[in-house]
Write a protein that holds these residues in place. Sequence first.
Motif, mmCIF file in Angstrom:
data_model
loop_
_atom_site.group_PDB
_atom_site.id
_atom_site.type_symbol
_atom_site.label_atom_id
_atom_site.label_comp_id
_atom_site.label_asym_id
_atom_site.label_seq_id
_atom_site.Cartn_x
_atom_site.Cartn_y
_atom_site.Cartn_z
ATOM 1 N N HIS A 244 -22.982 -11.263 18.067
ATOM 2 C CA HIS A 244 -22.369 -10.639 16.890
ATOM 3 C C HIS A 244 -21.758 -9.292 17.275
ATOM 4 O O HIS A 244 -22.282 -8.598 18.150
ATOM 5 C CB HIS A 244 -23.403 -10.431 15.783
ATOM 6 N N PRO A 245 -20.682 -8.877 16.620
ATOM 7 C CA PRO A 245 -20.124 -7.544 16.884
ATOM 8 C C PRO A 245 -21.048 -6.447 16.366
ATOM 9 O O PRO A 245 -21.824 -6.662 15.426
ATOM 10 C CB PRO A 245 -18.788 -7.566 16.139
ATOM 11 N N LEU A 246 -20.948 -5.289 16.968
ATOM 12 C CA LEU A 246 -21.742 -4.139 16.557
ATOM 13 C C LEU A 246 -20.862 -3.142 15.815
ATOM 14 O O LEU A 246 -19.688 -2.963 16.138
ATOM 15 C CB LEU A 246 -22.357 -3.448 17.771
ATOM 16 N N ARG A 247 -21.459 -2.490 14.860
ATOM 17 C CA ARG A 247 -20.780 -1.427 14.112
ATOM 18 C C ARG A 247 -21.094 -0.099 14.807
ATOM 19 O O ARG A 247 -22.255 0.322 14.855
ATOM 20 C CB ARG A 247 -21.272 -1.424 12.661
ATOM 21 N N VAL A 248 -20.068 0.567 15.347
ATOM 22 C CA VAL A 248 -20.284 1.798 16.110
ATOM 23 C C VAL A 248 -19.250 2.841 15.688
ATOM 24 O O VAL A 248 -18.393 2.583 14.831
ATOM 25 C CB VAL A 248 -20.182 1.541 17.633
ATOM 26 N N LEU B 200 -15.724 -1.979 14.693
ATOM 27 C CA LEU B 200 -16.491 -3.087 15.264
ATOM 28 C C LEU B 200 -16.200 -3.193 16.750
ATOM 29 O O LEU B 200 -15.045 -3.069 17.173
ATOM 30 C CB LEU B 200 -16.122 -4.414 14.587
ATOM 31 N N VAL B 201 -17.234 -3.437 17.535
ATOM 32 C CA VAL B 201 -17.084 -3.687 18.958
ATOM 33 C C VAL B 201 -17.764 -5.012 19.273
ATOM 34 O O VAL B 201 -18.890 -5.278 18.814
ATOM 35 C CB VAL B 201 -17.714 -2.560 19.797
ATOM 36 N N SER B 202 -17.070 -5.869 20.040
ATOM 37 C CA SER B 202 -17.650 -7.158 20.425
ATOM 38 C C SER B 202 -17.609 -7.312 21.937
ATOM 39 O O SER B 202 -16.805 -6.664 22.621
ATOM 40 C CB SER B 202 -16.912 -8.324 19.753
ATOM 41 N N ARG B 203 -18.445 -8.193 22.449
ATOM 42 C CA ARG B 203 -18.515 -8.466 23.882
ATOM 43 C C ARG B 203 -18.312 -9.959 24.101
ATOM 44 O O ARG B 203 -18.964 -10.789 23.463
ATOM 45 C CB ARG B 203 -19.878 -8.039 24.433
ATOM 46 N N GLN B 204 -17.375 -10.310 24.998
ATOM 47 C CA GLN B 204 -17.108 -11.711 25.307
ATOM 48 C C GLN B 204 -17.225 -11.917 26.809
ATOM 49 O O GLN B 204 -16.668 -11.149 27.587
ATOM 50 C CB GLN B 204 -15.703 -12.110 24.842
ATOM 51 N N ASP C 117 -14.847 -5.931 8.394
ATOM 52 C CA ASP C 117 -15.201 -7.142 7.648
ATOM 53 C C ASP C 117 -15.104 -8.397 8.517
ATOM 54 O O ASP C 117 -15.441 -9.493 8.053
ATOM 55 C CB ASP C 117 -14.284 -7.307 6.426
ATOM 56 N N LEU C 118 -14.647 -8.266 9.742
ATOM 57 C CA LEU C 118 -14.467 -9.427 10.620
ATOM 58 C C LEU C 118 -15.799 -9.854 11.237
ATOM 59 O O LEU C 118 -16.654 -9.018 11.543
ATOM 60 C CB LEU C 118 -13.479 -9.095 11.743
ATOM 61 N N ASP C 119 -15.937 -11.173 11.431
ATOM 62 C CA ASP C 119 -17.066 -11.651 12.228
ATOM 63 C C ASP C 119 -16.578 -11.920 13.649
ATOM 64 O O ASP C 119 -15.396 -11.740 13.964
ATOM 65 C CB ASP C 119 -17.713 -12.896 11.601
ATOM 66 N N GLN C 120 -17.471 -12.374 14.510
ATOM 67 C CA GLN C 120 -17.123 -12.559 15.919
ATOM 68 C C GLN C 120 -15.991 -13.572 16.091
ATOM 69 O O GLN C 120 -15.056 -13.353 16.861
ATOM 70 C CB GLN C 120 -18.356 -13.024 16.700
ATOM 71 N N ALA C 121 -16.072 -14.690 15.371
ATOM 72 C CA ALA C 121 -15.053 -15.737 15.506
ATOM 73 C C ALA C 121 -13.691 -15.242 15.044
ATOM 74 O O ALA C 121 -12.663 -15.518 15.683
ATOM 75 C CB ALA C 121 -15.470 -16.974 14.715
ATOM 76 N N GLN C 122 -13.650 -14.526 13.943
ATOM 77 C CA GLN C 122 -12.380 -14.004 13.433
ATOM 78 C C GLN C 122 -11.783 -12.975 14.387
ATOM 79 O O GLN C 122 -10.573 -12.990 14.666
ATOM 80 C CB GLN C 122 -12.608 -13.375 12.054
ATOM 81 N N LEU C 123 -12.617 -12.086 14.912
ATOM 82 C CA LEU C 123 -12.155 -11.060 15.839
ATOM 83 C C LEU C 123 -11.560 -11.691 17.101
ATOM 84 O O LEU C 123 -10.486 -11.304 17.574
ATOM 85 C CB LEU C 123 -13.332 -10.149 16.197
ATOM 86 N N THR C 124 -12.248 -12.707 17.599
ATOM 87 C CA THR C 124 -11.770 -13.399 18.801
ATOM 88 C C THR C 124 -10.456 -14.115 18.537
ATOM 89 O O THR C 124 -9.519 -14.053 19.342
ATOM 90 C CB THR C 124 -12.826 -14.402 19.289
ATOM 91 N N ALA C 125 -10.382 -14.824 17.395
ATOM 92 C CA ALA C 125 -9.183 -15.597 17.068
ATOM 93 C C ALA C 125 -7.971 -14.686 16.898
ATOM 94 O O ALA C 125 -6.856 -15.022 17.330
ATOM 95 C CB ALA C 125 -9.419 -16.402 15.801
ATOM 96 N N ILE C 126 -8.157 -13.533 16.289
ATOM 97 C CA ILE C 126 -7.038 -12.609 16.093
ATOM 98 C C ILE C 126 -6.549 -12.085 17.430
ATOM 99 O O ILE C 126 -5.343 -12.060 17.704
ATOM 100 C CB ILE C 126 -7.442 -11.454 15.164
#
Length: 348
Positions: free
Chosen positions: A230-234, A244-248, A268-277
């Motif tokens: 899951h992304p982190l709020r930082v 939001l920060v995510s790690r892939q 408001d984005l989740d991991q899947a949405q962030l990746t897809a964008i």
Amino acid sequence: MGLMKTCTLDLYTDYLLSSTGPTTATGLSRLLDGALSHDHITRWLSSAPHGSAQVWRQAKPLIRQAEARRSADEVAVLIVDDSVLEKAHTDANELICTHWDHCQQRYVKGLNFVTLLYQAGELAVPLAVELVRKTVPVYQPKSGKTSYQSPFTKNEYLQQLLRVAQQQVAYRYLLADAWYASAENRTLVRALGHHFVFALESSRPVALSEAARAQGQFQPVQSLVFPDTHPLRVYLRSVTEAVLVSRQVFTNQDGSQGVLYLVSSDTDLDQAQLTAIYQRRWKVEQYHKSLKQNASMGKSPTKTLATQASPFLAAVLAYTKREVLKLKCGLGHFRLKAQLYAVGLKAM
């Protein structure tokens, strides 16, 4: 005269799309059985406009059609990136000079350009393009030589393009790699009322709370623990609001593993949405490849500044023409080029 210039541009871009070798004024004149002379085409190349205004005029009708067809849940994005067209054997000038190519991680001699690409649905067209010109002399005391640099950084070029685009198109996200993830760019995107999704350097300092930021308690993003992907709020130093920060983790072609960090102002984005964008950023890489292989970019053996800039602009406009054909025929740029070549072979 204006009509003649328009006709010449239309013919020249068609020539770039259909050519499989060097593109010259003599070659186009021969194809037209001398209807336009070699001298006329050369003069036109020397005087043709080569700026973002022409690129916008070509793209505007396509973008307006896409906006009219777009459903409420479809999101338009802008993508920024730069590329270098290598010209190792061309005489150096303010356009053809040494540039850092962050894809190859080395300096190369060539023509450097920054593109702002509009992407929505199946459409991906350049909204604006800027050539990087190195005109400012800088004395190097160690070598005793004078080098040249651009009056603007690539990030400053982007900021100029975004302010113009604000009056032209509606979009939700700006996408870019880590090269453009500067504090100034993030701040400007939010000030203009949009969100960003950028790649992030693993060493970028972040704070886990507003209080930690106020106390200067930062840590590199690579040290964060991401629960269940899951992304982190930082919090970043330069952006007031949380991000939001995510790690892939991904696997390279050679079997090695790589890590990509993404940052977005849209919490408001989740991991899947962030990746897809962010995956939509790949469209700008396809644009660069098609420019160089399907629009004859770099195949014009010109020597002066004016005649080097004009074929470059014409290649960008030719790309947009190819994009129109892609939407009408449902075929990709490389497939269209192959079919055009096959028709030519049959005619011969």
